[in-house]
Design an enzyme around this catalytic site. Structure first.
Site, PDB file in Angstrom:
ATOM      1  N   LYS A 140       4.029  -8.103  -7.350  1.00 34.27           N
ATOM      2  CA  LYS A 140       4.107  -6.663  -7.069  1.00 34.27           C
ATOM      3  C   LYS A 140       4.434  -6.410  -5.605  1.00 34.27           C
ATOM      4  CE  LYS A 140      -0.256  -6.292  -5.174  1.00 34.27           C
ATOM      5  NZ  LYS A 140      -0.691  -5.670  -3.901  1.00 34.27           N
ATOM      6  N   VAL A 177       0.947  -7.990   8.284  1.00 31.15           N
ATOM      7  CA  VAL A 177       1.621  -8.946   7.419  1.00 31.15           C
ATOM      8  C   VAL A 177       2.079  -8.266   6.129  1.00 31.15           C
ATOM      9  CG1 VAL A 177       1.379 -11.064   6.076  1.00 31.15           C
ATOM     10  CG2 VAL A 177       0.324 -10.896   8.341  1.00 31.15           C
TER      11      VAL A 177
END
Length: 331
Positions: free
Chosen positions: A194, A282
């Site tokens: 996802k 990140v």
């Protein structure tokens, strides 16, 4: 596992780790919490909040045992919550001496890229942690909404639903509903995928595609995820459940999604490096894209959206050219 007697430790100091700490303290009297830098711990104690993430969450620091010694945290905890970016997991755990006897709940939403291992696989291979002692935390849930106590839903996956139910006791509270799953591999891979799809959604946004296209992209993406997880771990699962479809939707659409934001920058013409510097967090999907590309060489699952993201990020093909080839495949 016993909440009344077991001690709980957190490994990680980012936004998700901070949100999980807030949830945990709804259910346990105190927690152990690992931070890499002592200076960060001192600032946290002084200001009563994480100095870098979710500043609005104020903690009673008398209920937190901080340490910059990861082995101290592990030794004094029966249950460990790991919430660090997957790309950094080997570095964070590099000095760990022993995880035997510990129960581990993974909040890592990615894949360990050096060997393309799921977190559960990595913990078993390098620390001999049996899968029966590992739980995987799945969304849909953004740390920012947990901080504001917005009603959220989390799924815990273990080898059996009975084991998962024990972990859910740690995180269920007034604003967190939980469910249990026995699909530890499917939920981990879905969480990885996802993030890649969210980058695709962001690229589409950056390229000025509209809501109609986004809807088609996400609906085709959940089919892509199903094809992959059914191939790598074929069990009976409902891909429409929150841990799969729900997590995909919130990551592909939410303003808090760092992967979608990263993708939007790429779609607007940023280089990967420039987008990473601008984001200053990140984007797991960047690393996941390469790992899934490599893993799928073995499985040969039809994954046009994930492959499109890989071409843009790693082959450096311009987004408009890749999407010109992708769009007819979504019919």
């Amino acid at each position: 596992m016993n909440l009344k007697t077991d001690k709980v430790g957190i490994i990680g100091s980012g936004s998700w780790a901070t949100a999980l700490a807030k949830i945990l303290l709804e259910n346990v009297n105190e927690i152990n919490w690992y931070f890499r830098k002592q200076s960060t711990i001192e600032t946290f104690k002084k200001n009563k909040h994480n100095p870098r993430y979710l500043h609005e969450v104020e903690f009673d620091t008398s209920k937190i045992n901080f340490s910059d010694d990861i082995n101290y945290i592990i030794a004094h905890s029966d249950i460990l919550i790991i919430a660090v970016p997957s790309a950094f997991l080997p570095t964070v755990l590099a000095d760990v001496k022993d995880l035997s006897g510990k129960y581990i709940l993974s909040g890592v939403k990615g894949i360990v890229t050096e060997e393309n291992l799921l977190v559960a696989e990595y913990l078993q291979k390098y620390f001999n942690v049996d899968h029966d002692r590992i739980g995987v935390l799945a969304g849909p849930c953004h740390a920012e909404e947990v901080a504001r106590e917005k009603l959220s839903y989390l799924t815990v996956a273990c080898t059996t639903e009975e084991k998962a139910m024990k972990f859910t006791q740690l995180i269920e509270c007034d604003y967190i509903y939980t469910s249990a799953s026995d699909d530890i591999w499917g939920t981990e891979y879905s969480a990885v995928l996802k993030n890649i799809i969210a980058i695709a959604a962001g690229i589409a946004h950056g390229q000025r595609f509209g809501d109609n296209f986004h809807a088609v992209l996400v609906s085709r993406a959940i089919q892509e995820i199903k094809r992959f997880v059914d191939q790598v771990h074929p069990i009976d699962r409902d891909i429409k459940a929150p841990a799969y479809l729900g997590d995909l939707m919130v990551t592909a659409y939410s303003q808090f999604s760092r992967n979608r934001t990263f993708g939007s920058m790429i779609g607007k013409g940023y280089s990967v490096k420039a987008a990473q510097l601008e984001l200053n967090m990140v984007a797991e999907g960047y690393y996941a894209s390469k790992s899934i590309h490599q893993i799928n060489k073995k499985h040969q699952v039809d994954m046009p959206i994930c492959e499109a993201v890989y071409q843009i990020l790693y082959d450096k093909v311009p987004p408009h050219k890749v999407f010109a080839e992708l769009t007819p495949k979504l019919c």
